[in-house]
Design an enzyme around this catalytic site. Structure first.
Site, PDB file in Angstrom:
ATOM      1  CG  HIS A   1      14.635 -25.116 -43.519  1.00  0.00           C
ATOM      2  ND1 HIS A   1      14.265 -26.085 -44.431  1.00  0.00           N
ATOM      3  CD2 HIS A   1      14.167 -23.941 -44.024  1.00  0.00           C
ATOM      4  CE1 HIS A   1      13.617 -25.536 -45.445  1.00  0.00           C
ATOM      5  NE2 HIS A   1      13.559 -24.226 -45.231  1.00  0.00           N
TER       6      HIS A   1
ATOM      7  CB  THR B   1       5.298 -26.495 -47.415  1.00  0.00           C
ATOM      8  OG1 THR B   1       5.301 -25.091 -47.716  1.00  0.00           O
ATOM      9  CG2 THR B   1       3.866 -26.993 -47.569  1.00  0.00           C
ATOM     10  CD  GLU B   2       6.718 -20.230 -42.834  1.00  0.00           C
ATOM     11  OE1 GLU B   2       6.454 -19.024 -42.929  1.00  0.00           O
ATOM     12  OE2 GLU B   2       7.837 -20.676 -42.547  1.00  0.00           O
TER      13      GLU B   2
ATOM     14  CD  GLU C   1      20.626 -23.023 -47.404  1.00  0.00           C
ATOM     15  OE1 GLU C   1      20.651 -23.401 -46.220  1.00  0.00           O
ATOM     16  OE2 GLU C   1      19.987 -23.609 -48.289  1.00  0.00           O
TER      17      GLU C   1
ATOM     18  CG  HIS D   1      10.762 -25.263 -41.735  1.00  0.00           C
ATOM     19  ND1 HIS D   1       9.504 -25.643 -41.321  1.00  0.00           N
ATOM     20  CD2 HIS D   1      10.582 -24.566 -42.879  1.00  0.00           C
ATOM     21  CE1 HIS D   1       8.606 -25.195 -42.173  1.00  0.00           C
ATOM     22  NE2 HIS D   1       9.239 -24.531 -43.130  1.00  0.00           N
TER      23      HIS D   1
ATOM     24  NE  ARG E   1      15.467 -19.056 -45.852  1.00  0.00           N
ATOM     25  CZ  ARG E   1      14.357 -19.756 -46.084  1.00  0.00           C
ATOM     26  NH1 ARG E   1      13.270 -19.164 -46.543  1.00  0.00           N
ATOM     27  NH2 ARG E   1      14.313 -21.046 -45.833  1.00  0.00           N
TER      28      ARG E   1
ATOM     29  NE  ARG F   1      10.295 -20.896 -42.792  1.00  0.00           N
ATOM     30  CZ  ARG F   1      10.749 -21.220 -43.996  1.00  0.00           C
ATOM     31  NH1 ARG F   1      12.061 -21.246 -44.213  1.00  0.00           N
ATOM     32  NH2 ARG F   1       9.916 -21.505 -44.975  1.00  0.00           N
TER      33      ARG F   1
ATOM     34  CG  LEU G   1       9.661 -28.290 -45.775  1.00  0.00           C
ATOM     35  CD1 LEU G   1       9.901 -27.526 -44.490  1.00  0.00           C
ATOM     36  CD2 LEU G   1      10.214 -27.513 -46.972  1.00  0.00           C
TER      37      LEU G   1
ATOM     38  CD  GLN H   1      14.686 -20.231 -41.156  1.00  0.00           C
ATOM     39  OE1 GLN H   1      14.380 -20.775 -42.209  1.00  0.00           O
ATOM     40  NE2 GLN H   1      14.494 -18.942 -40.919  1.00  0.00           N
TER      41      GLN H   1
ATOM     42  CB  ALA I   1      23.311 -27.231 -61.139  1.00  0.00           C
TER      43      ALA I   1
ATOM     44  CG  PHE J   1       4.979 -18.436 -46.608  1.00  0.00           C
ATOM     45  CD1 PHE J   1       4.135 -19.202 -47.394  1.00  0.00           C
ATOM     46  CD2 PHE J   1       6.193 -18.981 -46.240  1.00  0.00           C
ATOM     47  CE1 PHE J   1       4.482 -20.474 -47.804  1.00  0.00           C
ATOM     48  CE2 PHE J   1       6.569 -20.246 -46.645  1.00  0.00           C
ATOM     49  CZ  PHE J   1       5.705 -21.007 -47.433  1.00  0.00           C
TER      50      PHE J   1
END
Length: 585
Positions: free
Chosen positions: A357, A250-251, A388, A238, A399, A282, A248, A236, A13, A116
């Protein structure tokens, strides 16, 4: 056993599952199964943004976005999928805005955009302002917006249902069997179309950004049904997870100007990506951080300094950015840094380290979301995937940040439309009794397990060793060691003991099931990594340090044979506009 009949059953979901449900519900009866409450899905953890070349703040366009996605993938991404992502991304953003998603705004009222990693203008000339965002709660606002829209459209949600068996016979998907976690017991969900949107598998690693629910269940269910997984060796890391727990940062912090500093206070990215610096992709940035640590330039805690122990993290520094700006565009990181690192990001650096990540690989699908079962791209009738857990493959070997929220939403929409197109032509198929019995047998095994092995101990052993032997840097010796460890853990997993025999909310049985999933697909990751004798994107082999397009410009397909052995096959990468070149940033 209760049998539910829904034309469409979606597993998961998050952004992909809810967006597909919203589309398919226009023509069909749709049910969404989720092992947690829908608004707790891991899509809500995405912080930084959603990539789209709107050009609100610069001269961006979709071709630049496509090029960056292909280059970022280390040229393993299928370029037809990358072109679709780049072209349709602006429409998806405006569609989400019109549904009510509250994006951050410019003073003129346009959707705000930030820098980004790996996103550039003019084919790599300078950073692009491409990430559309809602402060640093982007995934949260997108997920809640779609969940609300699904409720409005009458989508049926089955919360706290764990799918335990995928029913595929004669290359036709017929439904699933699910465990009612809340009330106990198995239930059959018969469907014309089944879609996986079950997310990633970061819990195979000790340091990860992923929620506890991210155990790759959908991947293993497909594998056990005789279907392939694609490119699983590409995991990946992060660059900026909070030190020791991986949560995390964030980037978007680097997009707003954060520096990465080693123990000498040096912005070391100048050695690895002199043009983009902290805004490099990344894979490159995570390797740069790990290299600084490996070569003795990592930052140290006071205890490490006192004991002469080398540092094992670097600093993410935002202290030069005004606190007012940080409070406006990155409010969440104040709480995360304070609660999990004990620092004030406006005044002192946050200790960070690379953290598992994202999965670039997963369930092989075509650009319409149809599950494909071989190198000839033959679809499995009635089976689909997006998000994903799926491999389109738009991300290839690595990614770019903000491409995942876009991928999940955009390809969720595309897959939902494919299902809506196909459902009128799909028929109700019988559910074989042997599949139901197999699901019952599997669940009963966990309840009857009375061995001496502890699930938590086995899971910890897997996670710790995957970090060391199949992490950012890899080599044949370590990978073969890890394969041996996984085989050992699989054997020990057959001797677990389950003490809780209750039918309702039995978390001990749930964790035992999840351990089985983790061990199964982790074997695929390691075998794929052993065979891929090159370095590409997130797969960095110290014994094969260069990319080898002559031998390895191809996707891996992995199958589990009836005897449990993993068999590999390969298929070509789709190349349309951009020929592979050396990646320079």
């Amino acid at each position: 056993m209760m049998v539910h009949n829904h034309e469409v059953v979606i597993i998961g979901a998050g952004l992909a599952g809810t967006r597909a449900a919203l589309e398919a519900a226009k023509v069909a009866d749709v049910a969404v199964l989720s092992k947690i409450f829908p608004s707790r899905s891991h899509s809500g953890a995405a912080q930084g943004g959603m990539a789209a070349a709107l050009g609100n703040l610069d001269d961006d366009n979709w071709e630049y976005h496509m090029f960056d996605t292909v280059k970022g993938s280390d040229y393993l991404g299928d370029q037809d999928a990358a072109e679709i992502l780049a072209k349709e991304a602006p429409e998806v953003i405006y569609e989400m805005e019109h549904m009510g998603a509250p994006f951050s705004r410019t003073p003129e009222g346009k959707i705000a955009q930030r820098k980004f990693g790996g996103h550039t203008l003019n084919f790599g000339e300078k950073p692009a302002l491409r990430a559309c965002y809602s402060a640093d709660y982007t995934g949260h606002i997108l997920l809640h917006t779609l969940f609300e829209q699904c409720i409005k459209q009458g989508v049926r949600f089955y919360s706290e249902y764990q799918v335990v068996h995928l029913i595929v016979k004669d290359d036709i998907c017929r439904g699933v069997v699910a465990w009612d976690i809340r009330n106990g017991g198995l239930q059959v969900f018969r469907a014309k179309a089944v879609m996986f949107a079950s997310g990633g598998y970061g819990r195979a690693y000790r340091i990860t950004t992923n929620a506890h629910a991210n155990t790759g269940d959908g991947l293993d269910l497909a594998l056990r049904a005789g279907l392939p997984l694609e490119d699983m060796e590409f995991v990946q890391f992060h660059p900026t997870g909070i030190y020791r727990n991986g949560i995390l940062m964030t980037e978007g912090a680097r997009g707003e100007g954060a520096y990465l500093l080693n123990k000498d206070g040096e912005r070391f990215m100048k050695r690895y990506a002199p043009t983009l610096m902290e805004l490099a992709p990344r894979d490159l940035t995570a390797r740069a951080i790990q290299t600084e640590i490996n070569e003795g330039r990592g930052c140290q805690t006071p205890e490490q300094k006192a004991q002469g122990i080398p540092g094992d993290f670097v600093d993410l520094d935002l202290s030069h950015v005004s606190e007012a700006k940080l409070r406006a565009v990155l409010p969440q990181i104040f709480d995360l840094a304070r609660n999990f690192a004990g620092v004030n990001v406006a005044k002192e650096p946050t200790p960070i380290q690379p953290t598992a990540h994202y999965s670039m690989g997963g369930l092989p699908v075509n650009v319409d979301g149809q599950f494909i079962r071989d190198a000839k791209n033959t679809p499995v009738r009635g089976l689909y995937a997006a998000g994903e857990c799926a491999c389109v493959s738009v991300h290839g070997a690595n990614r770019l940040g903000c491409n995942s929220t876009q991928d999940a939403t955009l390809n969720g929409r595309r897959t939902g439309r494919t299902i809506a197109r196909d459902v009128p032509h799909l028929s109700w198929e019988d559910v074989p009794a042997e599949d139901v019995k197999a699901a019952e047998k599997d669940l009963d095994w966990y309840y009857q397990a009375n061995g001496s092995e502890n699930v938590a101990d086995l899971r910890t052993r897997l996670q710790d060793t995957m970090m060391v032997n199949c992490g950012i840097y890899r080599n044949e010796k370590d990978l073969k060691t890890q394969l041996g460890i996984i085989k050992e853990l699989q054997g020990r997993g057959k001797k677990i003991g389950v003490k809780d025999k209750s039918k309702c909310f039995n978390s001990e049985v749930m964790e035992a099931m999840e351990l089985g999933h983790l061990l199964n697909f982790s074997e695929v990751i390691v075998i794929g990594a052993i065979e891929r004798q090159e370095s590409r994107g997130a797969h960095a082999r110290t014994d094969f340090p260069t990319r080898d397009d002559a031998k390895w410009l191809k996707h891996t397909l992995a199958y589990q044979e009836p005897d449990g052995r993993i068999r590999l096959d390969y298929k070509p990468v789709t190349i349309t506009r951009f020929q592979p070149k050396e990646r320079k940033y």
